[in-house]
Design a protein around this motif. Structure first.
Motif, short mmCIF file in Angstrom:
data_model
loop_
_atom_site.label_atom_id
_atom_site.label_comp_id
_atom_site.label_asym_id
_atom_site.label_seq_id
_atom_site.Cartn_x
_atom_site.Cartn_y
_atom_site.Cartn_z
N GLY A 16 0.84 -1.21 0.00
CA GLY A 16 0.00 0.00 0.00
C GLY A 16 0.87 1.25 0.00
O GLY A 16 0.60 2.20 -0.71
N LYS A 17 1.94 1.22 0.82
CA LYS A 17 2.83 2.38 0.87
C LYS A 17 3.51 2.58 -0.48
O LYS A 17 3.67 3.70 -0.95
N LEU A 18 3.89 1.46 -1.12
CA LEU A 18 4.52 1.56 -2.44
C LEU A 18 3.55 2.16 -3.44
O LEU A 18 3.92 3.00 -4.26
N LEU A 19 2.28 1.74 -3.35
CA LEU A 19 1.27 2.27 -4.28
C LEU A 19 1.11 3.77 -4.07
O LEU A 19 0.99 4.53 -5.04
N VAL A 20 1.14 4.21 -2.82
CA VAL A 20 1.00 5.65 -2.54
C VAL A 20 2.17 6.42 -3.14
O VAL A 20 1.98 7.47 -3.75
N TRP A 21 3.39 5.87 -2.99
CA TRP A 21 4.56 6.56 -3.55
C TRP A 21 4.48 6.62 -5.06
O TRP A 21 4.86 7.61 -5.67
N ILE A 22 3.96 5.53 -5.69
CA ILE A 22 3.82 5.52 -7.15
C ILE A 22 2.83 6.60 -7.57
O ILE A 22 3.06 7.35 -8.52
N MET A 23 1.72 6.72 -6.84
CA MET A 23 0.71 7.72 -7.17
C MET A 23 1.30 9.12 -7.04
O MET A 23 1.08 9.99 -7.88
N PHE A 25 4.45 9.96 -7.30
CA PHE A 25 5.42 10.16 -8.38
C PHE A 25 4.70 10.47 -9.69
O PHE A 25 5.12 11.37 -10.43
N VAL A 26 3.61 9.76 -9.97
CA VAL A 26 2.86 10.00 -11.21
C VAL A 26 2.26 11.40 -11.19
O VAL A 26 2.32 12.12 -12.19
N LEU A 27 1.68 11.79 -10.07
CA LEU A 27 1.09 13.12 -9.99
C LEU A 27 2.15 14.20 -10.16
O LEU A 27 1.93 15.21 -10.82
N ALA A 28 3.33 13.97 -9.58
CA ALA A 28 4.41 14.94 -9.71
C ALA A 28 4.85 15.02 -11.17
O ALA A 28 5.10 16.12 -11.69
N VAL A 33 4.95 18.01 -16.33
CA VAL A 33 4.64 18.05 -17.76
C VAL A 33 3.66 19.19 -18.06
O VAL A 33 3.87 19.99 -18.96
N LEU A 34 2.59 19.27 -17.27
CA LEU A 34 1.60 20.34 -17.48
C LEU A 34 2.25 21.70 -17.26
O LEU A 34 1.98 22.65 -17.99
N GLY A 35 3.12 21.80 -16.25
CA GLY A 35 3.79 23.07 -16.00
C GLY A 35 4.69 23.45 -17.16
O GLY A 35 4.73 24.59 -17.58
N GLY A 36 5.42 22.47 -17.71
CA GLY A 36 6.30 22.74 -18.83
C GLY A 36 5.50 23.19 -20.06
O GLY A 36 5.89 24.12 -20.76
#
Length: 40
Positions: A16-23, A25-28, A33-36
């Protein structure tokens, strides 16, 4: 009834913690990308 066995369908806390970190990272990555695209 007998003592309930530990559920086997629930993910482990580490998964679960790994899934949170993946989420996060994806959001970041999406934010970068959107900022660029917005700045260019």
């Amino acid at each position: 009834m007998n003592a309930p066995e530990p559920p086997r369908y629930e993910p482990s806390p580490s998964a679960g913690k790994l899934l949170v970190w993946i989420m996060v990272f994806v959001l970041a990555a999406i934010a970068v990308v959107l900022g660029g695209v917005y700045l260019t």
